[in-house]
Motif scaffolding. Structure first.
Motif, PDB file in Angstrom:
ATOM      1  N   ARG A  31     -34.408  -5.574   0.731  1.00 54.57           N
ATOM      2  CA  ARG A  31     -35.406  -5.885  -0.372  1.00 54.57           C
ATOM      3  C   ARG A  31     -34.848  -5.370  -1.531  1.00 54.57           C
ATOM      4  NH1 ARG A  31     -36.898  -1.548   2.785  1.00 54.57           N
ATOM      5  NH2 ARG A  31     -37.496   0.365   1.757  1.00 54.57           N
ATOM      6  N   ALA A  32     -35.518  -5.282  -2.659  1.00 56.39           N
ATOM      7  CA  ALA A  32     -35.040  -4.886  -3.929  1.00 56.39           C
ATOM      8  C   ALA A  32     -34.738  -3.451  -4.006  1.00 56.39           C
ATOM      9  CB  ALA A  32     -36.018  -5.064  -5.240  1.00 56.39           C
ATOM     10  N   ILE A  33     -33.488  -2.721  -4.679  1.00 58.11           N
ATOM     11  CA  ILE A  33     -33.377  -1.447  -4.543  1.00 58.11           C
ATOM     12  C   ILE A  33     -33.861  -0.875  -6.233  1.00 58.11           C
ATOM     13  CG2 ILE A  33     -31.403   0.205  -4.981  1.00 58.11           C
ATOM     14  CD1 ILE A  33     -30.767  -3.314  -3.439  1.00 58.11           C
ATOM     15  N   ARG A  34     -34.719  -0.005  -6.091  1.00 55.16           N
ATOM     16  CA  ARG A  34     -35.218   0.465  -7.176  1.00 55.16           C
ATOM     17  C   ARG A  34     -34.424   1.676  -7.892  1.00 55.16           C
ATOM     18  NH1 ARG A  34     -40.786   3.033  -5.497  1.00 55.16           N
ATOM     19  NH2 ARG A  34     -41.011   3.139  -7.669  1.00 55.16           N
ATOM     20  N   GLU A  54     -26.863  -4.951 -12.604  1.00 54.93           N
ATOM     21  CA  GLU A  54     -26.439  -6.630 -12.144  1.00 54.93           C
ATOM     22  C   GLU A  54     -25.364  -6.542 -11.417  1.00 54.93           C
ATOM     23  OE1 GLU A  54     -24.984 -10.814 -14.496  1.00 54.93           O
ATOM     24  OE2 GLU A  54     -26.098  -9.023 -15.568  1.00 54.93           O
ATOM     25  N   PRO A  55     -24.185  -5.864 -11.914  1.00 55.34           N
ATOM     26  CA  PRO A  55     -23.173  -6.009 -10.647  1.00 55.34           C
ATOM     27  C   PRO A  55     -23.663  -5.320  -9.360  1.00 55.34           C
ATOM     28  CG  PRO A  55     -22.707  -4.431 -12.542  1.00 55.34           C
ATOM     29  CD  PRO A  55     -23.863  -5.138 -12.854  1.00 55.34           C
ATOM     30  N   LEU A  56     -24.258  -4.443  -9.260  1.00 54.53           N
ATOM     31  CA  LEU A  56     -24.878  -3.740  -8.133  1.00 54.53           C
ATOM     32  C   LEU A  56     -25.619  -4.628  -7.402  1.00 54.53           C
ATOM     33  CD1 LEU A  56     -25.908  -0.060  -9.119  1.00 54.53           C
ATOM     34  CD2 LEU A  56     -23.968  -0.960  -7.492  1.00 54.53           C
ATOM     35  N   ALA A  57     -26.692  -5.466  -7.949  1.00 57.66           N
ATOM     36  CA  ALA A  57     -27.308  -6.753  -7.380  1.00 57.66           C
ATOM     37  C   ALA A  57     -26.330  -7.627  -6.885  1.00 57.66           C
ATOM     38  CB  ALA A  57     -28.254  -7.443  -8.290  1.00 57.66           C
ATOM     39  N   ALA A  58     -25.384  -8.180  -7.501  1.00 60.25           N
ATOM     40  CA  ALA A  58     -24.332  -9.150  -7.083  1.00 60.25           C
ATOM     41  C   ALA A  58     -23.587  -8.470  -5.797  1.00 60.25           C
ATOM     42  CB  ALA A  58     -23.460  -9.491  -8.194  1.00 60.25           C
ATOM     43  N   THR A  59     -23.262  -7.088  -5.737  1.00 62.27           N
ATOM     44  CA  THR A  59     -22.536  -6.619  -4.674  1.00 62.27           C
ATOM     45  C   THR A  59     -23.562  -6.506  -3.487  1.00 62.27           C
ATOM     46  OG1 THR A  59     -21.104  -5.233  -5.957  1.00 62.27           O
ATOM     47  CG2 THR A  59     -21.325  -4.499  -3.782  1.00 62.27           C
ATOM     48  N   TRP A  60     -24.686  -5.940  -3.523  1.00 64.42           N
ATOM     49  CA  TRP A  60     -25.561  -5.808  -2.549  1.00 64.42           C
ATOM     50  C   TRP A  60     -26.394  -7.045  -2.079  1.00 64.42           C
ATOM     51  CZ3 TRP A  60     -27.033  -0.523  -5.038  1.00 64.42           C
ATOM     52  CH2 TRP A  60     -26.040   0.657  -4.741  1.00 64.42           C
ATOM     53  N   GLY A  61     -26.617  -7.948  -2.835  1.00 65.06           N
ATOM     54  CA  GLY A  61     -27.162  -9.167  -2.676  1.00 65.06           C
ATOM     55  C   GLY A  61     -28.607  -9.041  -2.643  1.00 65.06           C
ATOM     56  N   GLN A  62     -29.249  -7.985  -3.464  1.00 63.82           N
ATOM     57  CA  GLN A  62     -30.741  -7.911  -3.603  1.00 63.82           C
ATOM     58  C   GLN A  62     -31.004  -7.551  -5.186  1.00 63.82           C
ATOM     59  OE1 GLN A  62     -33.271  -8.202  -1.910  1.00 63.82           O
ATOM     60  NE2 GLN A  62     -32.539  -8.845   0.262  1.00 63.82           N
ATOM     61  N   PRO A  63     -31.810  -7.646  -5.647  1.00 65.90           N
ATOM     62  CA  PRO A  63     -32.173  -7.262  -7.094  1.00 65.90           C
ATOM     63  C   PRO A  63     -32.382  -5.830  -7.211  1.00 65.90           C
ATOM     64  CG  PRO A  63     -33.990  -8.774  -6.359  1.00 65.90           C
ATOM     65  CD  PRO A  63     -33.285  -8.360  -5.225  1.00 65.90           C
ATOM     66  N   LYS A  83     -39.175  12.067  -2.961  1.00 66.74           N
ATOM     67  CA  LYS A  83     -40.189  11.495  -1.853  1.00 66.74           C
ATOM     68  C   LYS A  83     -40.031  10.264  -1.486  1.00 66.74           C
ATOM     69  CE  LYS A  83     -43.669  14.770  -3.535  1.00 66.74           C
ATOM     70  NZ  LYS A  83     -42.698  15.751  -4.233  1.00 66.74           N
ATOM     71  N   ALA A  84     -39.137   9.407  -1.665  1.00 61.79           N
ATOM     72  CA  ALA A  84     -38.726   8.187  -1.027  1.00 61.79           C
ATOM     73  C   ALA A  84     -37.988   8.240   0.441  1.00 61.79           C
ATOM     74  CB  ALA A  84     -37.767   7.516  -1.972  1.00 61.79           C
ATOM     75  N   HIS A  89     -33.046   2.277  -0.529  1.00 63.72           N
ATOM     76  CA  HIS A  89     -33.720   1.521  -1.198  1.00 63.72           C
ATOM     77  C   HIS A  89     -34.460   1.857  -2.829  1.00 63.72           C
ATOM     78  CE1 HIS A  89     -33.174  -0.945   2.179  1.00 63.72           C
ATOM     79  NE2 HIS A  89     -33.112  -1.998   1.458  1.00 63.72           N
ATOM     80  N   VAL A  90     -34.250   3.252  -2.697  1.00 67.10           N
ATOM     81  CA  VAL A  90     -34.881   3.867  -4.013  1.00 67.10           C
ATOM     82  C   VAL A  90     -33.716   5.064  -4.325  1.00 67.10           C
ATOM     83  CG1 VAL A  90     -36.645   5.553  -4.919  1.00 67.10           C
ATOM     84  CG2 VAL A  90     -37.373   3.944  -3.279  1.00 67.10           C
ATOM     85  N   LEU A  91     -33.209   4.854  -5.621  1.00 72.22           N
ATOM     86  CA  LEU A  91     -32.118   5.662  -6.065  1.00 72.22           C
ATOM     87  C   LEU A  91     -32.517   6.097  -7.489  1.00 72.22           C
ATOM     88  CD1 LEU A  91     -29.054   3.468  -5.398  1.00 72.22           C
ATOM     89  CD2 LEU A  91     -29.937   5.318  -4.142  1.00 72.22           C
ATOM     90  N   GLY A  92     -32.019   7.271  -8.035  1.00 73.96           N
ATOM     91  CA  GLY A  92     -32.235   7.688  -9.471  1.00 73.96           C
ATOM     92  C   GLY A  92     -31.149   7.853 -10.109  1.00 73.96           C
TER      93      GLY A  92
END
Length: 325
Positions: A31-34, A54-63, A83-84, A89-92
């Motif tokens: 799913r999307a990576i926040r 954008e390049p991370l989305a292209a590499t990982w195949g998710q928004p 707390k994730a 799927h949750v990064l900061g």
């Protein structure tokens, strides 16, 4: 054989494979990576997050949507990451404020224990600057001026974090006393600095550069390990006066604690690959920030070292931790 026992035995290999896949981060991403930026839009951390999304989305195949969750000097957004679930799927994207906040606030998380550390993203030095007509032109002249005057007569503008604490370390190592004048941000401090109502400031290079280039401010030294590309004729403080002195802001991608090692390595590979794209390096250079990457192990070690360094400076400055928020 008991049918129930046989079913359990038959399912054991599947359970083992499932556990192994989880440990290796299989299934990421589904799913999307926040990407949580715990600061307001427009700063270096926010810009970095949007550049690599954008390049991370292209590499990982998710928004990879970027979310600004500002408040309490980054504590509110960082707490969301803490707390994730540790599934990637949750990064900061935090700044040096992450370890510094441990000295200023009673935090709802543990700065080290509650996070995984993916990679550095940037390093940005500070610049020791003063008004064009200030009596000193070098760090040595500044120290001599401070020693000729009553202790604490020279003032420095400070906002928060390393901009507040770098002068404390400088004064201690130089053997002088400076008086702190508090401001909410650089834009509030600059008019008083330019007019000479406050004597000096250790500000980030991007924040001060326009005023230095216009001649309203002069740069006495920068605080990186090497000279700032935007100010190549300005020596580092380590060169000019205090060998070993270094104080920088930086950015880092983090995640919640207990991300499996294989997945953490995959996250690191993706972030480092995105940051090293030539157009992203060039954009950061324009901002006055140098793209800098690191392994998860080196990232963790840096945060630990920065906690100790800035914590000692905060104690020397008499900082008392307050409730965040």
């Amino acid at each position: 054989m008991n049918p129930i026992r046989r079913a359990v035995l038959l399912s054991a290999p599947a359970l083992l494979l499932s556990a192994r896949a989880q440990a290796q981060g299989a299934g990421f991403p589904n799913r999307a990576i926040r990407m949580i930026v715990p600061y307001t839009p427009g700063g270096v951390s926010d810009i970095t997050a949007r550049l690599i999304a954008e390049p991370l989305a292209a590499t990982w195949g998710q928004p990879v949507p970027v979310e600004n969750r500002a408040g309490a000097d980054g504590v509110i957004g960082t707490d969301i990451v803490a707390k994730a679930a540790p599934d990637g799927h949750v990064l900061g994207l935090v700044s040096v404020g992450h370890p510094v906040n441990a000295a200023f606030y009673r935090l709802p998380f543990d700065t080290m224990r509650d996070f995984s550390f993916v990679s550095l993203t940037t390093r940005t030095p500070l610049v020791l600057c003063a008004a064009r007509g200030f009596a000193a032109n070098t760090p040595a002249e500044l120290v001599a001026l401070a020693k000729r005057q009553p202790a604490g007569q020279l003032t420095f503008a400070g906002t928060a974090g390393v901009v507040r604490l770098a002068p404390v370390i400088f004064a201690k190592e130089a053997g002088i006393e400076l008086t702190y004048v508090s401001y909410r941000g650089s834009t509030q401090a600059h008019p008083d600095l330019i007019s000479g109502r406050v004597d000096i400031m250790f500000d980030t290079v991007p924040a001060a550069l326009t005023h230095i280039q216009s001649g309203a401010l002069k740069a006495l030294a920068t605080t990186g390990a090497t000279r700032a590309p935007q100010l190549p004729d300005v020596p580092t403080l380590a060169e000019a006066l205090l060998p070993g002195f270094e104080a920088s802001t930086w950015g880092m991608v983090i995640g919640p604690a207990n991300i499996p090692p294989a997945l953490l390595a995959r996250l690191n590979e993706g972030v480092v690959g995105a940051l090293r794209r030539p157009e992203i390096v060039a954009r950061h250079n324009q901002l006055g920030a140098a793209v800098t990457t690191s392994s998860p192990e080196d990232s963790r070690a840096l945060v630990q070292a920065e906690m100790e360094k800035w914590g000692a400076a905060a104690r020397a400055a008499g900082v008392t931790p307050q409730n965040a928020g």
